[in-house]
Every structure is written in structure tokens, then in C-alpha cells.
Design a protein around this motif. Structure first.
Motif, PDB file in Angstrom:
ATOM      1  N   SER A  72       0.944  -1.258  -0.344  1.00  0.00           N
ATOM      2  CA  SER A  72       0.196  -0.088  -0.157  1.00  0.00           C
ATOM      3  C   SER A  72       0.820   1.327   0.074  1.00  0.00           C
ATOM      4  O   SER A  72       0.502   2.495  -0.667  1.00  0.00           O
ATOM      5  CB  SER A  72      -0.851   0.366   1.108  1.00  0.00           C
ATOM      6  N   ALA A  73       2.173   1.155   0.913  1.00  0.00           N
ATOM      7  CA  ALA A  73       2.852   2.609   1.338  1.00  0.00           C
ATOM      8  C   ALA A  73       3.689   2.337  -0.767  1.00  0.00           C
ATOM      9  O   ALA A  73       4.162   3.949  -0.835  1.00  0.00           O
ATOM     10  CB  ALA A  73       3.636   2.613   1.577  1.00  0.00           C
ATOM     11  N   PHE A  74       3.871   1.725  -1.310  1.00  0.00           N
ATOM     12  CA  PHE A  74       4.903   2.064  -2.822  1.00  0.00           C
ATOM     13  C   PHE A  74       4.444   0.820  -3.518  1.00  0.00           C
ATOM     14  O   PHE A  74       4.375   2.012  -4.654  1.00  0.00           O
ATOM     15  CB  PHE A  74       5.903   0.794  -2.519  1.00  0.00           C
ATOM     16  N   ALA A  75       3.934   0.069  -4.033  1.00  0.00           N
ATOM     17  CA  ALA A  75       3.466  -0.580  -5.495  1.00  0.00           C
ATOM     18  C   ALA A  75       2.350   0.117  -5.543  1.00  0.00           C
ATOM     19  O   ALA A  75       2.128   0.063  -6.617  1.00  0.00           O
ATOM     20  CB  ALA A  75       3.086  -1.931  -4.654  1.00  0.00           C
ATOM     21  N   ASP A  76       1.499  -0.115  -4.586  1.00  0.00           N
ATOM     22  CA  ASP A  76      -0.248   0.874  -4.426  1.00  0.00           C
ATOM     23  C   ASP A  76      -0.164   1.669  -4.410  1.00  0.00           C
ATOM     24  O   ASP A  76      -1.041   2.386  -3.812  1.00  0.00           O
ATOM     25  CB  ASP A  76      -1.286  -0.055  -4.175  1.00  0.00           C
ATOM     26  N   ASN A  77       0.805   2.993  -3.797  1.00  0.00           N
ATOM     27  CA  ASN A  77       1.211   4.137  -3.962  1.00  0.00           C
ATOM     28  C   ASN A  77      -0.136   5.124  -4.463  1.00  0.00           C
ATOM     29  O   ASN A  77      -0.204   5.292  -5.430  1.00  0.00           O
ATOM     30  CB  ASN A  77       2.482   4.597  -4.096  1.00  0.00           C
ATOM     31  N   LEU A  78      -0.795   5.819  -3.668  1.00  0.00           N
ATOM     32  CA  LEU A  78      -1.982   6.177  -3.877  1.00  0.00           C
ATOM     33  C   LEU A  78      -2.056   8.002  -4.919  1.00  0.00           C
ATOM     34  O   LEU A  78      -2.492   7.947  -5.883  1.00  0.00           O
ATOM     35  CB  LEU A  78      -2.984   6.471  -2.971  1.00  0.00           C
ATOM     36  N   ALA A  79      -0.719   8.571  -4.485  1.00  0.00           N
ATOM     37  CA  ALA A  79      -0.487   9.496  -5.631  1.00  0.00           C
ATOM     38  C   ALA A  79       0.633   8.607  -7.005  1.00  0.00           C
ATOM     39  O   ALA A  79       0.450   9.347  -7.615  1.00  0.00           O
ATOM     40  CB  ALA A  79       0.647  10.120  -4.246  1.00  0.00           C
ATOM     41  N   LEU A  80       0.998   8.034  -6.832  1.00  0.00           N
ATOM     42  CA  LEU A  80       2.228   8.253  -7.922  1.00  0.00           C
ATOM     43  C   LEU A  80       2.090   6.407  -8.402  1.00  0.00           C
ATOM     44  O   LEU A  80       2.545   5.976 -10.131  1.00  0.00           O
ATOM     45  CB  LEU A  80       3.943   7.233  -6.914  1.00  0.00           C
TER      46      LEU A  80
ATOM     47  N   GLY B  16       4.103  19.001   7.304  1.00  0.00           N
ATOM     48  CA  GLY B  16       2.889  19.273   7.334  1.00  0.00           C
ATOM     49  C   GLY B  16       1.805  18.181   6.994  1.00  0.00           C
ATOM     50  O   GLY B  16       1.311  17.172   8.079  1.00  0.00           O
ATOM     51  N   LEU B  17       1.400  18.204   5.686  1.00  0.00           N
ATOM     52  CA  LEU B  17       0.578  17.229   5.159  1.00  0.00           C
ATOM     53  C   LEU B  17       0.629  16.399   4.734  1.00  0.00           C
ATOM     54  O   LEU B  17      -0.532  15.854   5.054  1.00  0.00           O
ATOM     55  CB  LEU B  17       0.312  18.613   3.770  1.00  0.00           C
ATOM     56  N   GLY B  18       1.255  15.897   4.629  1.00  0.00           N
ATOM     57  CA  GLY B  18       2.027  13.870   4.878  1.00  0.00           C
ATOM     58  C   GLY B  18       1.312  14.544   5.807  1.00  0.00           C
ATOM     59  O   GLY B  18       0.821  12.824   5.916  1.00  0.00           O
ATOM     60  N   ILE B  19       2.019  14.457   6.849  1.00  0.00           N
ATOM     61  CA  ILE B  19       1.691  13.574   8.587  1.00  0.00           C
ATOM     62  C   ILE B  19       0.049  13.544   8.671  1.00  0.00           C
ATOM     63  O   ILE B  19      -1.088  13.273   9.361  1.00  0.00           O
ATOM     64  CB  ILE B  19       2.348  14.504   9.681  1.00  0.00           C
ATOM     65  N   ALA B  20      -0.295  15.073   8.645  1.00  0.00           N
ATOM     66  CA  ALA B  20      -1.673  14.997   8.423  1.00  0.00           C
ATOM     67  C   ALA B  20      -2.882  14.566   7.152  1.00  0.00           C
ATOM     68  O   ALA B  20      -3.472  13.980   8.467  1.00  0.00           O
ATOM     69  CB  ALA B  20      -2.739  16.712   7.947  1.00  0.00           C
ATOM     70  N   LEU B  21      -2.128  14.431   6.534  1.00  0.00           N
ATOM     71  CA  LEU B  21      -3.187  13.433   5.514  1.00  0.00           C
ATOM     72  C   LEU B  21      -2.968  11.275   6.610  1.00  0.00           C
ATOM     73  O   LEU B  21      -3.654  10.744   6.152  1.00  0.00           O
ATOM     74  CB  LEU B  21      -3.220  13.488   3.961  1.00  0.00           C
ATOM     75  N   MET B  22      -1.543  10.840   6.710  1.00  0.00           N
ATOM     76  CA  MET B  22      -1.576  10.240   7.541  1.00  0.00           C
ATOM     77  C   MET B  22      -2.193   9.992   8.211  1.00  0.00           C
ATOM     78  O   MET B  22      -3.120   8.880   8.593  1.00  0.00           O
ATOM     79  CB  MET B  22      -0.015   9.845   7.355  1.00  0.00           C
ATOM     80  N   ALA B  23      -2.797  10.724   9.083  1.00  0.00           N
ATOM     81  CA  ALA B  23      -3.487  10.765  10.413  1.00  0.00           C
ATOM     82  C   ALA B  23      -4.238  10.022  10.055  1.00  0.00           C
ATOM     83  O   ALA B  23      -5.303   9.882  10.857  1.00  0.00           O
ATOM     84  CB  ALA B  23      -3.197  12.150  11.313  1.00  0.00           C
TER      85      ALA B  23
ATOM     86  N   PHE C 227      -3.666  -1.106   5.740  1.00  0.00           N
ATOM     87  CA  PHE C 227      -4.152  -0.351   4.480  1.00  0.00           C
ATOM     88  C   PHE C 227      -4.164   1.268   4.992  1.00  0.00           C
ATOM     89  O   PHE C 227      -3.270   1.778   4.017  1.00  0.00           O
ATOM     90  CB  PHE C 227      -5.020  -0.396   3.772  1.00  0.00           C
ATOM     91  N   GLY C 228      -4.657   1.142   5.966  1.00  0.00           N
ATOM     92  CA  GLY C 228      -4.367   3.046   5.925  1.00  0.00           C
ATOM     93  C   GLY C 228      -3.685   4.116   6.448  1.00  0.00           C
ATOM     94  O   GLY C 228      -2.913   4.544   6.008  1.00  0.00           O
ATOM     95  N   VAL C 229      -3.018   3.400   7.087  1.00  0.00           N
ATOM     96  CA  VAL C 229      -1.844   3.150   7.748  1.00  0.00           C
ATOM     97  C   VAL C 229      -0.187   3.320   6.574  1.00  0.00           C
ATOM     98  O   VAL C 229       0.732   4.700   6.207  1.00  0.00           O
ATOM     99  CB  VAL C 229      -1.223   2.794   9.032  1.00  0.00           C
TER     100      VAL C 229
ATOM    101  N   GLY D  38      -1.412   5.854   3.405  1.00  0.00           N
ATOM    102  CA  GLY D  38      -1.046   7.418   4.420  1.00  0.00           C
ATOM    103  C   GLY D  38       0.805   7.519   4.246  1.00  0.00           C
ATOM    104  O   GLY D  38       0.505   8.734   4.260  1.00  0.00           O
ATOM    105  N   PHE D  39       1.253   6.700   4.965  1.00  0.00           N
ATOM    106  CA  PHE D  39       2.777   7.154   4.651  1.00  0.00           C
ATOM    107  C   PHE D  39       3.439   6.955   3.353  1.00  0.00           C
ATOM    108  O   PHE D  39       3.999   7.559   3.717  1.00  0.00           O
ATOM    109  CB  PHE D  39       3.585   5.459   5.547  1.00  0.00           C
ATOM    110  N   GLY D  40       2.497   5.857   1.899  1.00  0.00           N
ATOM    111  CA  GLY D  40       3.385   6.471   1.145  1.00  0.00           C
ATOM    112  C   GLY D  40       2.868   7.597   0.410  1.00  0.00           C
ATOM    113  O   GLY D  40       3.391   8.538  -0.326  1.00  0.00           O
ATOM    114  N   TRP D  41       1.450   7.942   0.713  1.00  0.00           N
ATOM    115  CA  TRP D  41       1.312   9.187   0.206  1.00  0.00           C
ATOM    116  C   TRP D  41       1.809  10.586   1.181  1.00  0.00           C
ATOM    117  O   TRP D  41       2.464  11.356   0.324  1.00  0.00           O
ATOM    118  CB  TRP D  41      -0.053   9.662   0.499  1.00  0.00           C
TER     119      TRP D  41
END
Length: 200
Positions: A8-16, A37-44, A143-145, A148-151
Motif C-alpha cells: 500500500s505504501a510503495f507498489a500501490d502508492n495512492l499518489a504515484l 505537515g500535510l503528509g503527517i496530517a493526511l496520514m493521521a 492499509f490505512g496507515v 497514508g505513509f506512502g502518500w
């Protein structure tokens, strides 16, 4: 579960990989500080909303969820968009209040992009992928964590590269968003290399 996190963080990265949330991704990636800041907010938000939306979907909206009340034929899956967005909006509102109270500098730096997390398609996409892939609660939380971490990792990486590219001798036509799109494409190819990784 480690496989799911890496996937979820790398191969299925939501942004990339799925190119979700690119409006915010490109707009806030000019400075590393704001991107962090935005990355941490989105991950949370993603880490909380995906498992919460799983509970709502599994126990209120899915077919047969109301059978314990004697209504096994009720199917409310058509309400999942509204339910998921409602949960996301509530979480973003709470996050806004926390940042405004305890981190006012970050709150001001994020500006309009913080409330826009509510309609960020990456966050909604995470909940929709969870429902479509039939994850259980633990898988939804991982998957949520992971997503979010990947994004967050992707936007911080792009911001670091864009800060360096300010000093590069680029043609006028590539300055700004032009080079940002090229770098995003190159990062996408790099992240897709993880699709063949199998962890023991």
C-alpha cells in the motif's frame, strides 16, 4: 501484514500509482516543511478513517448487516460515499481544531489545503479500496496507515526535489509545474519497482 503495508505504501502508492490527490500533491510540494505537515496530517486522517469506515461499511451498510434486527434483505451499500465522506469530514475538522490550537504556524502554512483534505480523493480512495478489496478490520488499519505513509513519503520526496530544482538551469517552459510533472512521473516509475517485491 508487512506485505500489505509495503504494497500500500510503495507498489500501490495512492499518489504515484493511482494518481489520487494530485491537486494537493502538486500545490503543497514546493516546500519540504509544508509537505511534511500535510503528509503527517493526511496520514493521521487516513489511518483513522479507513478502519472507522470499515466498521461503518461492515456493520451498517453491507448486505445483511441488519439481519440481527430481523432485516436481512437490507442493503445500504449505495450510501457508502456519503458515509465515508462524512467520517472524513469529521476527522479533518477535529484535525483542524487541534492544529489551530497546538500548532498555529503549521495551521497557517497549510492554509486552504487543510480543509481541502476533506475532498482529497486519496483519502476517499483509501476507504473505497478497502471496501472493494474486502479487507477485514486489521487489514483496513494496516492499509490505512500504509497508504497514508506512502502518500506522505511521496509528497515529501517531491518537495525535497523541487526545492533543489529551484537552483537548476531549466528551460523556461519546464519551470514550476512542468518539471514537477516530469519528476512525479520518474518517482512513479521508481515506486512501481516495488510491485515485484515479496517479503518473507
Amino acid at each position: 501484514m508487512i506485505d500489505l503495508f509495503v504494497q500500500s505504501a510503495f507498489a500501490d502508492n495512492l499518489a504515484l500509482t493511482f494518481f489520487l490527490g494530485l491537486c494537493t500533491f502538486l500545490a503543497v510540494s514546493r516546500r519540504v516543511e509544508t509537505a511534511v505537515g500535510l503528509g503527517i496530517a493526511l496520514m493521521a486522517v487516513q489511518s483513522i478513517t479507513v478502519p472507522v469506515n470499515y466498521l461503518i461499511f461492515a456493520y451498517l451498510l453491507s448486505p445483511g448487516a441488519w439481519s440481527w434486527m430481523g432485516f436481512p434483505e437490507i442493503d445500504l451499500t449505495f450510501l457508502r460515499f456519503i458515509a465515508f465522506i462524512g467520517v472524513i469530514a469529521a476527522m479533518v475538522q477535529i484535525l483542524e481544531m487541534v492544529l489551530d490550537r497546538y500548532m498555529p504556524a503549521l495551521y497557517r502554512a497549510l492554509g486552504i489545503y487543510l480543509p481541502l483534505i476533506t475532498v482529497n480523493c486519496a483519502i476517499l480512495g483509501g476507504s473505497l479500496f478497502m471496501a472493494e478489496r474486502h479487507y477485514d478490520f486489521v487489514q483496513s488499519a494496516v492499509f490505512g496507515v500504509g497508504s497514508g505513509f506512502g502518500w506522505a513519503l511521496a509528497i515529501i520526496g517531491l518537495a525535497a526535489l523541487r526545492e533543489r530544482l529551484v537552483y537548476a538551469d531549466l528551460p523556461d517552459g519546464l519551470k514550476g509545474l512542468g518539471i514537477a510533472f516530469i519528476v512525479t512521473g520518474l518517482m512513479s516509475m521508481g515506486f512501481s519497482a516495488f510491485s515485484g517485491v515479496n517479503l518473507p
